[in-house]
Every structure is written in structure tokens, then in C-alpha cells.
Design a protein around this motif. Structure first.
Motif, short mmCIF file in Angstrom:
data_model
loop_
_atom_site.label_atom_id
_atom_site.label_comp_id
_atom_site.label_asym_id
_atom_site.label_seq_id
_atom_site.Cartn_x
_atom_site.Cartn_y
_atom_site.Cartn_z
N LEU A 128 4.28 10.35 10.50
CA LEU A 128 4.74 9.39 11.28
C LEU A 128 6.37 9.37 11.21
CD1 LEU A 128 2.27 6.79 10.80
CD2 LEU A 128 2.50 7.77 12.96
N LYS A 129 6.69 9.65 9.79
CA LYS A 129 8.44 9.58 9.53
C LYS A 129 8.69 10.69 10.29
CE LYS A 129 9.87 9.02 5.46
NZ LYS A 129 9.90 9.02 3.91
N ALA A 130 8.20 11.84 10.15
CA ALA A 130 8.75 12.97 10.71
C ALA A 130 8.98 13.07 12.27
CB ALA A 130 8.07 14.39 10.58
N LEU B 30 11.33 3.08 10.10
CA LEU B 30 11.11 4.13 9.00
C LEU B 30 11.23 3.41 7.65
CD1 LEU B 30 13.94 6.83 10.22
CD2 LEU B 30 11.49 7.17 9.65
N LEU B 31 11.76 2.17 7.51
CA LEU B 31 11.78 1.45 6.20
C LEU B 31 10.53 0.82 5.79
CD1 LEU B 31 15.13 -0.43 6.62
CD2 LEU B 31 14.88 1.33 5.05
N VAL B 32 9.64 0.58 6.99
CA VAL B 32 8.39 0.10 6.78
C VAL B 32 7.48 1.32 6.21
CG1 VAL B 32 6.33 -0.77 7.85
CG2 VAL B 32 8.48 -1.61 8.33
N LEU B 33 7.53 2.40 6.83
CA LEU B 33 6.92 3.54 6.37
C LEU B 33 7.20 3.93 5.21
CD1 LEU B 33 7.06 5.73 9.67
CD2 LEU B 33 4.98 4.95 8.60
N ASP B 34 8.60 3.95 4.69
CA ASP B 34 9.10 4.02 3.19
C ASP B 34 8.31 3.42 2.09
OD1 ASP B 34 10.66 6.43 3.70
OD2 ASP B 34 12.42 5.20 3.91
N ALA B 35 8.27 2.11 2.74
CA ALA B 35 7.63 1.21 1.79
C ALA B 35 6.12 1.82 1.44
CB ALA B 35 7.73 -0.18 2.31
N MET B 36 5.26 1.99 2.53
CA MET B 36 3.93 2.28 2.33
C MET B 36 4.10 3.80 1.58
SD MET B 36 2.08 1.39 5.79
CE MET B 36 3.15 1.98 6.88
N VAL B 37 4.98 4.68 1.75
CA VAL B 37 5.01 5.99 1.11
C VAL B 37 5.14 5.67 -0.22
CG1 VAL B 37 6.50 7.70 0.66
CG2 VAL B 37 5.76 7.51 3.16
N PHE B 38 6.17 4.77 -0.65
CA PHE B 38 6.42 4.62 -2.29
C PHE B 38 5.21 4.19 -2.75
CE2 PHE B 38 10.62 6.11 -0.86
CZ PHE B 38 11.08 6.91 -2.00
N GLN B 39 4.80 2.97 -2.25
CA GLN B 39 3.37 2.33 -2.79
C GLN B 39 2.37 3.38 -3.05
OE1 GLN B 39 2.56 -0.79 -0.24
NE2 GLN B 39 4.25 -1.69 -0.80
N THR B 40 2.30 3.92 -2.05
CA THR B 40 1.05 5.01 -2.38
C THR B 40 1.39 6.25 -3.39
OG1 THR B 40 0.64 4.82 0.12
CG2 THR B 40 -0.61 6.75 -1.33
N GLU B 41 2.73 6.39 -3.62
CA GLU B 41 3.09 7.72 -4.26
C GLU B 41 2.89 6.76 -5.87
OE1 GLU B 41 7.47 7.84 -5.21
OE2 GLU B 41 7.15 9.96 -5.80
N ALA B 42 3.18 5.66 -5.94
CA ALA B 42 3.07 5.13 -7.07
C ALA B 42 1.60 5.28 -7.73
CB ALA B 42 3.69 3.50 -7.11
N GLU B 43 0.88 4.84 -6.50
CA GLU B 43 -0.83 4.87 -6.80
C GLU B 43 -1.00 6.34 -7.39
OE1 GLU B 43 -3.45 3.07 -4.25
OE2 GLU B 43 -4.06 5.00 -4.09
N VAL B 44 -0.67 7.29 -6.80
CA VAL B 44 -1.09 8.68 -7.11
C VAL B 44 -0.42 8.95 -8.59
CG1 VAL B 44 -0.59 11.25 -6.71
CG2 VAL B 44 -0.99 9.51 -4.92
N ARG B 45 0.83 8.63 -8.84
CA ARG B 45 1.57 8.84 -10.26
C ARG B 45 0.64 7.97 -11.30
NH1 ARG B 45 7.58 7.73 -10.29
NH2 ARG B 45 7.17 8.26 -12.40
N TRP B 46 0.08 6.81 -10.92
CA TRP B 46 -0.60 6.28 -11.93
C TRP B 46 -1.96 6.98 -12.21
CZ3 TRP B 46 -5.03 2.83 -10.36
CH2 TRP B 46 -5.67 2.11 -11.59
N LEU B 47 -2.55 7.65 -11.09
CA LEU B 47 -3.88 8.15 -10.94
C LEU B 47 -3.91 9.53 -11.85
CD1 LEU B 47 -5.11 7.94 -7.36
CD2 LEU B 47 -6.20 6.98 -9.53
N ASP B 48 -2.69 10.23 -11.83
CA ASP B 48 -2.28 11.40 -12.61
C ASP B 48 -2.18 10.88 -14.23
OD1 ASP B 48 -1.92 12.77 -10.31
OD2 ASP B 48 0.38 12.68 -10.49
N HIS B 49 -1.59 9.81 -14.40
CA HIS B 49 -1.31 9.31 -15.63
C HIS B 49 -2.81 8.95 -16.29
CE1 HIS B 49 0.61 7.22 -19.03
NE2 HIS B 49 -0.22 6.38 -18.97
N CYS B 50 -3.99 8.24 -15.24
CA CYS B 50 -4.81 7.87 -15.73
C CYS B 50 -5.84 9.11 -16.07
CB CYS B 50 -5.77 7.36 -14.54
SG CYS B 50 -5.40 5.49 -14.36
#
Lengths: 235, 186
Positions: B130-132, B142-162
Motif C-alpha cells: 500500500l505504501k509503494a 503514509l504516516l498511518v501506514l508507517d505506524a502499522m508497519v513499525f508496530q508489526t515490525e516490533a512484533e516480529v522482532r519480539w517473536l524473533d527474540h522469543c
């Protein structure tokens, strides 16, 4: 036709008790217009996959084909030529030659491949225009930002007939907006007909890919493929 | 997530008394989600009605003892193996799910993590596409999409950590310090 095919590739390092299987029976194809991201923890086989795809390493069993040519059947010389001709690399630290201008860096693999200097230069200038920085042609890498250097590296990776770009953490040294611009560029070049394999730790950048492949202990454990756009954001 | 999933997950480990369920749930999730007794018993009677648990007759203590049924077990398995939807997340269901998974030897935590990660990555791919497609004039979007992207990214990083924690070895269940105690200690 797929630009890159990995067929049941296994790569074993060492022998006896110290034997490590870096990749186990892995198959992967990448078609023109396709960007595949490879994710996984350290030691999962990401780098081995990239080395095999680029002909820098040979599989213990299985086949690797680039543009329909099986790499295992080639002489060293023929392999080096195939790499120069068809495969481009993008690294975290850009790997541009500091003593050469942007255009010279991009033209170099073509000149090594026997393309006349004048034609190579013309192709390089065209490749720089395609990545949106024609004005940097005569600048040296030290006078450029990291984002600009990575654009040059992408131009070099896809100059002339090259259609396969192998990227190893290409955004690792860049801030988040610059990294995103580089990913958008890579995506655009792939959309224009190249094929790309991207190794990254960063989910945000992997998300630019059509497919995200998760590796663990040398195996593909899962894959995420684009959904139909109408499903996006549906409640 | 519903209280229902949480209680069933605990009953999948072993049969328990009603009052015991509430304490165990709060202890395991660091009281990030306090339950009241009423909620626990209402949920248990619904579970019994739906055939997910059976209650034994009240003993001398007057306490009922709850045991999970095959049907209940199937529901727990389904909960653990289905990624948490991004749209509906009252409380942090994902964190609670993983906290409960740790105590259950039948649950493959790596598989729970991977199912969620694949789902999150797919969402990230959607947002990124959608951003592209959005032009630079769509800054707000774009800012709204960025917010969703960064939240989801944080989740993925947390999952990697788990995942890397799980790889390091499945540890015995350690009771997290209740959130209130942490706050009180400040």
C-alpha cells in the motif's frame, strides 16, 4: 523462465563428527519480476544460500541454475564469466571502489566482460539514470552519502544484461528512511524485469518482497506470499 | 482473546479447582489481565455447557473440580495454532498466549511463534505494498501506514527474540513478578 533455480540443494561443511549441514535439500526458484526475501536466525543458512546462488560456493548435492545454465558444470573461467555477466551483488557496506567514479564503478564489470569502454560507459550512465542518480556519474564514492552509494551499487548490480541481484543486508548501514528508499528502488528494478534475492534480519525490509522465506537449521520452515490486494486492511 | 481461551489452556495442563484457575492465570501472566471471580465461574459454566469441561460434584470443601474434555482440548489446540488477528486485540493476547504456552508441554512454542511471524510478515507485505502504491502527496496516509508497519515490525522482532529464548532451552515456568508489585516497588 526462472532466472535462478535451486534444486534440492544441500551444502555440507566439514566431515565426520564435525560435519555441519548448512543447507538441507533446499529448493527455490526466482522468476523475473520477483523479489524473494530470506530471513532466519544467525546460522540458519542464509549466507550459504546466497553464496550458492551467486556461484561463490558449490552445493554438496543438488543443482543451481542461473539463466538456465547449471553452475556445477562450468569451468572456473566460465563460472567467473557467468557471474560477471548475469549476477550482481549488493552488500551492506556498498563495496564500491573508492578510486573510481560512480560511472566507472558501474561500468567496470561490463569492461571486464569485454564490452568496449565507450559502450560500457553508456550503459553505466543509463543504469545510473534508472536508479535516479544520473547527476552522480562523475562523483567518487567518498563524496556520496550511504544511500547514494547503495543506489550506485544497485545500478552496478543490474547494469547491461544483468538480471539477477543478490543482496546481503543492503540496508544494514542506512537509517530507516534511506533504507526504505533503497528498498523501494530495489523493488522497482525487480518490477522492471530483474530477479532478486534479499537476505535480511529486518522484517520491515523483507516486507518489500513478493515472498518471504524463513530458514531454520538449513531448511525452509515457512513462507509468506502476497495476498490479493482487496484483502488488505479488511476487518 | 477471551478469558475462555486462557482458562481452557490452563485446564489442558491438568484438572483444577475454579479458585485455583484464577490465581494461576494471574500468576502466569504477571497480572497484566486481572480476572474477577465472577468472570471465572461464568466462563466455566459456559465451558461446561459447551462440552469443553466437565465439573465434578462439589466435595466436602464445596469446591468444584474442572477437567477438560476432548472437545475442549481441540479448542485449546486451535487457539495456540491460530495467529492472533491484528484487528481485534483487546489486551495483549499474543503475550498472554505465549506465557501460557510455556507451561504446556504439549504446545510447540516454536510453531506458535512461526505461525504468528508468517502472519505478521504477510501483514507487513500488505502495508508495504500500500505504501509503494501511495504517492508522496498522500503524506497522512503514509504516516498511518508507517505506524502499522513499525508496530508489526516490533512484533516480529519480539517473536524473533522469543524464538531464540525457546531455542536456548525450554525453562521451567517462572512466575513473573505481578505488575502491581513492580509498580509498588518504584
Amino acid at each position: 523462465m526462472s532466472i535462478l533455480v535451486l534444486e534440492a540443494v544441500t551444502r555440507t561443511h566439514g566431515s565426520g563428527d564435525g560435519q555441519v549441514e548448512a543447507l538441507k535439500h533446499l529448493s527455490l526458484t526466482v522468476a523475473p519480476g520477483e523479489l524473494v526475501a530470506v530471513m532466519g536466525p544467525s546460522g540458519s543458512g542464509k549466507s550459504t544460500l546466497l553464496h550458492l546462488a551467486g556461484g561463490l560456493d558449490q552445493p554438496t548435492s543438488g543443482r543451481v541454475l542461473v539463466e538456465g545454465t547449471e553452475l556445477g558444470n562450468l569451468s572456473r573461467k566460465a563460472l567467473a564469466q557467468l557471474r560477471r555477466r548475469w549476477i550482481g551483488y549488493v552488500f551492506q557496506d556498498f563495496n564500491l571502489i573508492p578510486a573510481l567514479t560512480a560511472a566507472e564503478n558501474v561500468a567496470l564489470p561490463r569492461e571486464l566482460d569485454g564490452v568496449p569502454a565507450r559502450k560500457a560507459r553508456k550503459e553505466a550512465v543509463a543504469a545510473l539514470a534508472e536508479v535516479g542518480v544520473p547527476e552522480l556519474a562523475d562523483r567518487f564514492p567518498d563524496d556520496m552519502s550511504g544511500g547514494q552509494q547503495q543506489r550506485i551499487a544497485i545500478a552496478r548490480a543490474l547494469v547491461g544484461e544483468r538480471r539477477l541481484v543478490l543482496a546481503d543486508e543492503p540496508t544494514g548501514a542506512l537509517d530507516s528512511t534511506t533504507g526504505e528508499a533503497v528498498m523501494a528502488l530495489l523493488r522497482a528494478r525487480v518490477d522492471a524485469g530483474a530477479a532478486g534475492v534479499l537476505v535480511t534480519h529486518d522484517a520491515r525490509h523483507a516486507a518489500w518482497a513478493n515472498r518471504v522465506v524463513f530458514l531454520r537449521d538449513g531448511r525452509v520452515v515457512d513462507e509468506s506470499v502476497y495476498r490479493a490486494p482487496e484483502d488488505v486492511l479488511a476487518p | 482473546m477471551s478469558v475462555r481461551n486462557g482458562l481452557l489452556a490452563l485446564l489442558a495442563e491438568r484438572p483444577r479447582y475454579g479458585y485455583e484457575l484464577r490465581g494461576e492465570f494471574e500468576a502466569r501472566t504477571g497480572t497484566t489481565w486481572p480476572l474477577n471471580v465472577g468472570q471465572v465461574y461464568t466462563t466455566l459454566s459456559r465451558l461446561e455447557r459447551d462440552g469443553c469441561v466437565t465439573a465434578s460434584d462439589a466435595g466436602e470443601s464445596g469446591q468444584q473440580y474442572y477437567e477438560i474434555t476432548a472437545e475442549g482440548r481441540a479448542e485449546v489446540t486451535a487457539w495456540f495454532t491460530t495467529p492472533v488477528r491484528r484487528e481485534a486485540r483487546p489486551r495483549d493476547e499474543l503475550a498472554i498466549k505465549l506465557a501460557l504456552a510455556v507451561g504446556n508441554q504439549d504446545v510447540d512454542i516454536a510453531a506458535v511463534v512461526q505461525a504468528q511471524r508468517t502472519d505478521s510478515l504477510r501483514a507487513l507485505q500488505d502495508y508495504t505494498r500500500l505504501k509503494a502504491q501511495a504517492g508522496p502527496e498522500d503524506l497522512a496516509w503514509l504516516l498511518v501506514l508507517d505506524a502499522m508497519v513499525f508496530q508489526t515490525e516490533a512484533e516480529v522482532r519480539w517473536l524473533d527474540h522469543c524464538e531464540s529464548r525457546v531455542v536456548q532451552g525450554r525453562r521451567p515456568v517462572v512466575r513473573p513478578t505481578p505488575v502491581e508489585d513492580v509498580e509498588r516497588a518504584r
